[in-house]
Design a protein around this motif. Structure first.
Motif, PDB file in Angstrom:
ATOM      1  N   SER A  19       0.826  -1.212   0.000  1.00 42.97           N
ATOM      2  CA  SER A  19       0.000   0.000   0.000  1.00 42.97           C
ATOM      3  C   SER A  19       0.860   1.263   0.000  1.00 42.97           C
ATOM      4  N   SER A  23       0.594   4.256  -2.626  1.00 43.42           N
ATOM      5  CA  SER A  23       0.231   5.584  -2.120  1.00 43.42           C
ATOM      6  C   SER A  23       0.909   6.718  -2.888  1.00 43.42           C
ATOM      7  N   PHE A  26       2.708   8.829  -0.342  1.00 43.06           N
ATOM      8  CA  PHE A  26       1.678   9.303   0.578  1.00 43.06           C
ATOM      9  C   PHE A  26       0.858  10.448  -0.010  1.00 43.06           C
ATOM     10  N   SER A  27       0.715  10.465  -1.332  1.00 43.18           N
ATOM     11  CA  SER A  27      -0.094  11.513  -1.965  1.00 43.18           C
ATOM     12  C   SER A  27      -1.526  11.049  -2.247  1.00 43.18           C
ATOM     13  N   LEU A  28      -1.799   9.746  -2.084  1.00 40.66           N
ATOM     14  CA  LEU A  28      -3.149   9.221  -2.254  1.00 40.66           C
ATOM     15  C   LEU A  28      -3.691   8.809  -0.885  1.00 40.66           C
ATOM     16  N   LEU A  29      -4.901   9.245  -0.572  1.00 39.39           N
ATOM     17  CA  LEU A  29      -5.449   9.085   0.773  1.00 39.39           C
ATOM     18  C   LEU A  29      -5.571   7.632   1.215  1.00 39.39           C
ATOM     19  N   TRP A  30      -6.357   6.818   0.509  1.00 41.26           N
ATOM     20  CA  TRP A  30      -6.659   5.481   1.026  1.00 41.26           C
ATOM     21  C   TRP A  30      -5.466   4.549   1.081  1.00 41.26           C
ATOM     22  N   SER A  32      -2.520   5.486   1.646  1.00 41.23           N
ATOM     23  CA  SER A  32      -1.756   6.035   2.765  1.00 41.23           C
ATOM     24  C   SER A  32      -2.354   5.604   4.101  1.00 41.23           C
ATOM     25  N   VAL A  33      -3.671   5.649   4.204  1.00 44.15           N
ATOM     26  CA  VAL A  33      -4.354   5.222   5.432  1.00 44.15           C
ATOM     27  C   VAL A  33      -4.098   3.733   5.682  1.00 44.15           C
TER      28      VAL A  33
END
Length: 106
Positions: A19, A23, A26-30, A32-33
């Motif tokens: 994931s 991500s 870490f630029s895509l929300l889900w 990254s979560v």
């Protein structure tokens, strides 16, 4: 039970590695979560397993599951290279994990 918990911790390590790749820094929300939740869960389960599995054994197996799992996901899902040398390296890691487990006293 500690060994099963450690195995699940290792699987969560594979999930967070995948994931994190998805991500895009870490630029895509889900993705990254998912990365953060899987990381926290993986470390938490590792800590629980260390109550009865020695540090060196638990950490080696945890990172080994993550490394080999990420290698396999990279090949199967991301189309990464599957050269004979990479397979040999993965086989050596798995061999080390088996020896580590066999040598454990817990």
């Amino acid at each position: 039970m500690a060994w099963l918990i450690l195995f699940v911790a290792g699987l969560l390590e594979v999930i967070w590695a995948f994931s994190m790749k998805k991500s895009e820094g870490f630029s895509l929300l889900w993705p990254s979560v998912i990365t953060i939740v899987a990381m926290a869960g993986s470390v938490w389960l590792l800590a629980i397993s260390m109550k009865s599995i020695p540090l060196g054994t638990a950490y080696t197996i945890w990172t080994g599951i993550g490394a080999v799992g990420a290698f396999l996901v990279g090949i199967a899902v991301l189309g990464e290279a599957a050269s004979p040398m990479r397979w040999l390296a993965a086989a050596l890691i798995v061999s080390g994990l088996i020896l580590m487990k066999m040598s454990s006293t817990s």
